[in-house]
Design a protein around this motif. Structure first.
Motif, PDB file in Angstrom:
ATOM      1  N   SER A  26     -46.020 -64.042   1.333  1.00  0.00           N
ATOM      2  CA  SER A  26     -45.811 -64.631   2.649  1.00  0.00           C
ATOM      3  C   SER A  26     -47.077 -65.422   2.933  1.00  0.00           C
ATOM      4  O   SER A  26     -48.059 -65.302   2.226  1.00  0.00           O
ATOM      5  CB  SER A  26     -45.548 -63.558   3.715  1.00  0.00           C
ATOM      6  N   ALA A  27     -47.061 -66.233   3.936  1.00  0.00           N
ATOM      7  CA  ALA A  27     -48.190 -67.131   4.163  1.00  0.00           C
ATOM      8  C   ALA A  27     -49.449 -66.369   4.529  1.00  0.00           C
ATOM      9  O   ALA A  27     -49.547 -65.784   5.586  1.00  0.00           O
ATOM     10  CB  ALA A  27     -47.848 -68.135   5.258  1.00  0.00           C
ATOM     11  N   THR A  28     -50.414 -66.368   3.647  1.00  0.00           N
ATOM     12  CA  THR A  28     -51.727 -65.793   3.898  1.00  0.00           C
ATOM     13  C   THR A  28     -52.662 -66.947   4.183  1.00  0.00           C
ATOM     14  O   THR A  28     -52.846 -67.801   3.331  1.00  0.00           O
ATOM     15  CB  THR A  28     -52.243 -65.027   2.663  1.00  0.00           C
ATOM     16  N   PRO A  29     -53.224 -67.012   5.398  1.00  0.00           N
ATOM     17  CA  PRO A  29     -54.108 -68.134   5.680  1.00  0.00           C
ATOM     18  C   PRO A  29     -55.372 -68.053   4.835  1.00  0.00           C
ATOM     19  O   PRO A  29     -56.043 -67.029   4.821  1.00  0.00           O
ATOM     20  CB  PRO A  29     -54.407 -68.009   7.166  1.00  0.00           C
ATOM     21  N   LEU A  30     -55.648 -69.103   4.112  1.00  0.00           N
ATOM     22  CA  LEU A  30     -56.861 -69.180   3.306  1.00  0.00           C
ATOM     23  C   LEU A  30     -57.651 -70.383   3.781  1.00  0.00           C
ATOM     24  O   LEU A  30     -57.079 -71.409   4.124  1.00  0.00           O
ATOM     25  CB  LEU A  30     -56.524 -69.360   1.827  1.00  0.00           C
ATOM     26  N   THR A  31     -58.940 -70.247   3.781  1.00  0.00           N
ATOM     27  CA  THR A  31     -59.786 -71.379   4.107  1.00  0.00           C
ATOM     28  C   THR A  31     -60.745 -71.593   2.948  1.00  0.00           C
ATOM     29  O   THR A  31     -61.089 -70.641   2.248  1.00  0.00           O
ATOM     30  CB  THR A  31     -60.578 -71.139   5.408  1.00  0.00           C
ATOM     31  N   GLY A  37     -65.426 -61.684  -1.036  1.00  0.00           N
ATOM     32  CA  GLY A  37     -64.683 -60.438  -0.823  1.00  0.00           C
ATOM     33  C   GLY A  37     -63.326 -60.677  -0.196  1.00  0.00           C
ATOM     34  O   GLY A  37     -62.334 -60.046  -0.565  1.00  0.00           O
ATOM     35  N   VAL A  38     -63.256 -61.611   0.743  1.00  0.00           N
ATOM     36  CA  VAL A  38     -61.979 -61.958   1.377  1.00  0.00           C
ATOM     37  C   VAL A  38     -61.081 -62.643   0.357  1.00  0.00           C
ATOM     38  O   VAL A  38     -59.887 -62.363   0.270  1.00  0.00           O
ATOM     39  CB  VAL A  38     -62.201 -62.839   2.629  1.00  0.00           C
ATOM     40  N   GLN A  39     -61.658 -63.525  -0.451  1.00  0.00           N
ATOM     41  CA  GLN A  39     -60.880 -64.192  -1.494  1.00  0.00           C
ATOM     42  C   GLN A  39     -60.352 -63.165  -2.493  1.00  0.00           C
ATOM     43  O   GLN A  39     -59.216 -63.277  -2.964  1.00  0.00           O
ATOM     44  CB  GLN A  39     -61.724 -65.249  -2.210  1.00  0.00           C
ATOM     45  N   LEU A  40     -61.147 -62.162  -2.805  1.00  0.00           N
ATOM     46  CA  LEU A  40     -60.695 -61.088  -3.693  1.00  0.00           C
ATOM     47  C   LEU A  40     -59.458 -60.403  -3.128  1.00  0.00           C
ATOM     48  O   LEU A  40     -58.487 -60.156  -3.847  1.00  0.00           O
ATOM     49  CB  LEU A  40     -61.818 -60.059  -3.900  1.00  0.00           C
TER      50      LEU A  40
END
Length: 150
Positions: A26-31, A37-40
């Motif tokens: 589902s749409a996970t907001p990525l910036t 750690g968040v990217q992991l």
């Protein structure tokens, strides 16, 4: 005054926008500026989508992604799957993903994996401790450094 628009082959993304991952369950907001750690966490969701419910609950409770806190749920789900051997999320996929990420040498990612995954695996007297024998060579070496007694 002449108005010029950006070249048509270069997408323009406002600094405050988020770009959803196109292959996410589902749409996970990525910036672009997500900390490692968040990217992991986001990459784990792509590899092991069964963590999606835990992730959504985590984000709701915490108001955002806190990788070290979220990995408590990852440990619990992984050990539960190991003990049931047919439960989701698949413990083998989780360990494979974390082994691969551990082998990259990214100290920020390693901090999350070592501190909040390996460090929270069951102790020898707890159910599920056998999972430590299933760790790949990179994570096994890191586990032995932080918990030489198991």
């Amino acid at each position: 005054m002449q108005h010029t628009s950006p070249p048509t082959n270069t997408p323009t993304i406002p600094a405050t926008s988020t770009v959803p991952a196109t292959s996410a369950p589902s749409a996970t907001p990525l910036t672009p500026a997500d900390p490692p750690g968040v990217q992991l966490v986001h990459d784990l969701l792509l590899h092991v989508p069964a963590f999606r419910g835990a992730y959504e609950s985590h984000v709701f409770r915490q108001g955002g992604v806190l990788p070290h806190v979220f990995f408590w749920d990852v440990v619990q789900g992984t050990v539960r799957s190991f003990l049931a051997d047919d439960a989701a999320p698949d413990w083998r996929r989780t360990l494979d993903f974390l082994e691969e990420r551990s082998s990259r040498g990214d100290s920020d990612v390693d901090e999350v994996i070592v501190t909040s995954f390996l460090g929270d695996l069951p102790s020898p007297q707890e159910p599920g401790h056998g999972i430590v024998r299933q760790l790949g060579p990179v994570m096994s070496a890191k586990f032995l450094r932080i918990r030489p007694g198991g």
